[in-house]
Each structure stands twice: as structure tokens, then as C-alpha cells.
Enzyme design. Sequence first.
Site, PDB file in Angstrom:
ATOM      1  N   ASP A  54       1.733  -0.848   4.425  1.00 34.38           N
ATOM      2  CA  ASP A  54       2.336  -1.423   3.222  1.00 34.38           C
ATOM      3  C   ASP A  54       3.780  -0.963   3.052  1.00 34.38           C
ATOM      4  OD1 ASP A  54       1.656  -3.295   1.368  1.00 34.38           O
ATOM      5  OD2 ASP A  54       0.994  -1.871  -0.149  1.00 34.38           O
ATOM      6  N   ASP A 106      -4.514  -5.448  -1.805  1.00 33.69           N
ATOM      7  CA  ASP A 106      -4.503  -4.440  -2.863  1.00 33.69           C
ATOM      8  C   ASP A 106      -5.852  -4.321  -3.553  1.00 33.69           C
ATOM      9  OD1 ASP A 106      -1.816  -4.004  -2.409  1.00 33.69           O
ATOM     10  OD2 ASP A 106      -1.206  -5.557  -3.812  1.00 33.69           O
TER      11      ASP A 106
END
Length: 542
Positions: A385, A438
Amino acid sequence: MDSKSALRAVCGLLILLFCLSPVFGGDIVHQDDKAPKRPGCDNNFVLVKVPIYIDGKQVTEFVGVGARFGPTLESKEKHANQTRLAAADPPDCCKQPIDKLTGEVILVYRGNCSFTAKTKFAEAGGASAILIINNHTELFKMVCEDDDDVNIRIPAVMLPQDAGASLEQIMQKNADVKVQLYSPKRPAVDVAEVFLWLMAVGTILCASYWSAWSAREADVEKDKFLKDASDELLSMEGNNSSGFVDISMTSAVLFVVIASCFLVMLYKLMSVWFIDVLVVLFAIGGVEGLQTCLVALLSSFRWFERPAGSFVKVPFFGAVSYLTLAVSPFCIAFAVLWAVFRRVNFGWMGQDILGIALIITVLQIIRVPNLKVGTVLLSCAFLYDIFWVFVSKWWFHESVMIEVARGNKSGEDGIPMLLKIPRMFDPWGGYSIIGFGDIILPGLVVAFSLRYDWLSKKNLRAGYFLWAIIAYGLGLLITYVALNLMDGHGQPALLYIVPFTLGTFLTLGRKRGDLKNLWTRGEPERPCPHVQQEQPSQPQSQ
């Protein structure tokens, strides 16, 4: 594993590969450190609203970008004056306008001299502001040259080329054309972010309880076989008919590598046709997810017990319940309608329904067997990420993750593997979004914590699930705080979620003495129910 379970697993793994995990609300302030700054020429590049009025009625609105130089614009519409718009003569405004202006906003074209020179000439001619039309369809950041005089007292705004063409036509047909210039600020918190937070946490809650319930049912069946027919259990385990996919250490590491390759492919091939391919894939996964969730929900009612327990053999899919056959047409129709009408105002609702159902199904199918695998998976995703949101800017000159999520090169509203809600009280509109990654990636660990709690018969407070879901919620909350502090610039949510979720789980496990068991076995140690403990013989009395 039967054909239908295999298809579900493939759909789940495919969605995992397309997991994106940015959170953003849209940028209205561009803090560009590369563009030169100096005293008097150090404004941030802000987006500017330019509504157009004819005879006092608004007919259209354009969006421009403010310059490095000049005064800052008013932030509230009610404080911004409606000012008459005048065309420059000469059109490039590289010398003082021939006609004396009396506070009008002057419309000029880019080229032949610097931005600051145009603005100085416009100011000297009596203009109250200057609109500069770019010679390309996109916006351009207006900066100062090294030797420019930056003592400028009127604002400068750049508009794209197509806006200039529209304004020309409007001014040719109408004598009284007025404009407003203002740059409204985003609210500190939008209701959309609250609902998005609730959606993310609620999705993991539902998926975790479903996963834990399935694990407990499987455990009860396992105990029965151990007591009555252990040979039959061994045969069943050999066939691997559980329908679940356990992530291994190798696949946890390879996931990030393969997902990175897919992300680069998305970035390079981003176009209208490629978005359409992703829409088809998402619709197929959404049908499977919605169907699985509806069948599981309806099966809990006694009216549907019989169709849920009656099966018919379907080619390729194997045994399929009558209830599944009944809900499938509805799920297919729902996904097709979303794909057709996804660009309309309410299209986001269908995308969120399909997305939530798909995420819940993926979290039901794919599992982490122990905390060791969960730690490796989340640690790799944490680095993934950060790299693709922040570090990728050094190689690609823009954030690959954010560009792909927004679909900036496709002319679309972004890829469909996102949950999104329109920003309700934001004057700039747009959407607040959260990537599937997420929710799915930390959700795998949160669901594991509840399965462990139920199998070890821990209550909510003494278990790990309550603290894991609270930690996830706090991590996501911090993400939105960071998002607003950064003026809507996309944030790698796992940067905040992983330390909260994983750190809480590891700390509690170590403190309670369960870490070794969580790390390796992933389930509580229990004696086999078919093994009877030998009781010590009682001494006989004489």
C-alpha cells in the site's frame, strides 16, 4: 471441492488480485513542491469555481485552477461578486488592453508572454481579475518566471480549452455575461465518510460472524465423526470438500507480488474498454456474492428450508439447490441493470450492494489458518500500500494506486472494485471511496479472531474479536482524519489499519499467553472426544 465451490474460490481469489486500498475524497488543493516558489509567488494551486450568469441567471459553471501569484480567492459563494466578463483586445493580453476596463473580469488566451505579464497588463488596464484560457484540454499550473514582477493585486485563474470555446460562444450571443470566482473549502468531515466507515466495519462484522458460525458448524460435525466414524472423517478430509481456501505462507507473499503486477497492468492499460472488462468481471463476482448471501440469509427462515435442502444436478455446477436457482435470475438481473446504469446518479448504490455481498462471500471462502499467515499477509499488504500510493511517484511521476482507483486515464469514474458514497455536503461534490483491500485484507484477520474465540468458547470481552474490530475501526477512523488533514489527497489506509489491528492482536495474544497457539495452530487445543481418559482404579477394601 465441487465445481461450484471451485468457481466461488476462483472468483474470490480473482477479486483479491484486484484489491485496491486507497481512501480519498478528492483533491482541491495541490501542494506542488516542484513548481518554483518565492515571496509573492507561493500560493497553493487551488481549484476555482467559475459560474457563468446571463441576465442574472446561472447557465453553466466551469472549474479552473488558481495561480501561484496574486491574492487568494473568496471561499464562500455569497461573498463572491458577480462581475461582468469582457474579452481582451489584444486576445493574448501581452500589452495593455486597448479598451479601458472598469473592474470587469478579462478573458485572455495563453501564449506569447508570461502569465505574470498578462496579469500585470490586465491589472493596469482596470480589470478586477483575469481568466486565462489554456491551449490544451487539461489545466496548467501557472507559476512565476525568475525575473517577473510579482507585485500583483488581482487574482488569475486558468480554464481549460473547451471552457474558453464555450465562453466565446456565450459572449457572442449575449451582451450581459457575468462570472463569479471563488474557491470553496471542503467540510472537515462529510457525512459520506461516516457512512463509509459504518459500511466497512459492518461488512467485516457480518462476514466474521458468518465465518465463525460456519467454522463452529464444521467443528460440531467433526466431533460427531470423531466419536462415531473417524475413518469416514479421514476420507472426507482427503476429498477436501469443505469449500474453503486457506491462505498459505507462500501464497500470502506471492499475493502481493502478483497484485503489484496486476496493478501495473491496470495502470498501463487503463482505458474505456479495459474498464468495461473490469465491469464484466465485477458483475460476475457480484452475482456470485449476492446469490451466496441471499441463499444463506433465506435458508435461515423455515419457509425456505425445503427449497434450500432440495437439490438438482446442473451441468458444470453440480448439485444446486432449488433456492439458488430461484434467486439466481434476480441476482443476474440486478448486476446487469447496475452495469447498464452505473453512470447515473444512483449507480453507486448498486455498486455498493454488489461490492458488500462480494466482500462478505470472499471473507467466507478465503481464510487465514493462523496468526502467522495473517501477520505475513498484512505486513506485505502494508508495504504494498505504501509503495504504490507514495513511493511509486518517484518512478511513474504520479501515484499509481490513486490513478488506477480514480480511472483518470479512462474517462470513467474509476474501477468498480470500490465502495463509494457521494459527498453530501461538499460544494465540490465527488465521492468518498474505500478500496476492497482495506476491508478484505484486515477482515481476514478479524474473522480469524472470532473463529478462534468461538472454538475456544471465549466470551466477547475475554476473546480477541471485540478488540480486533475496535482496532480496525480506529485505524480506519485515523485514515479519514489523515485524509482531511491532507486536503483530500489519497491515503494508503493500510498504513494506519495494519498497525492498529495487527498490533492489538499480537499484544493481547502475548499478554494472555495464547500467542504460540494463535501463531501456529490457529485453533484452541482440545482433547479428541473419542479418546476416553483412563480413570485410576480405586483400592479395594479388605
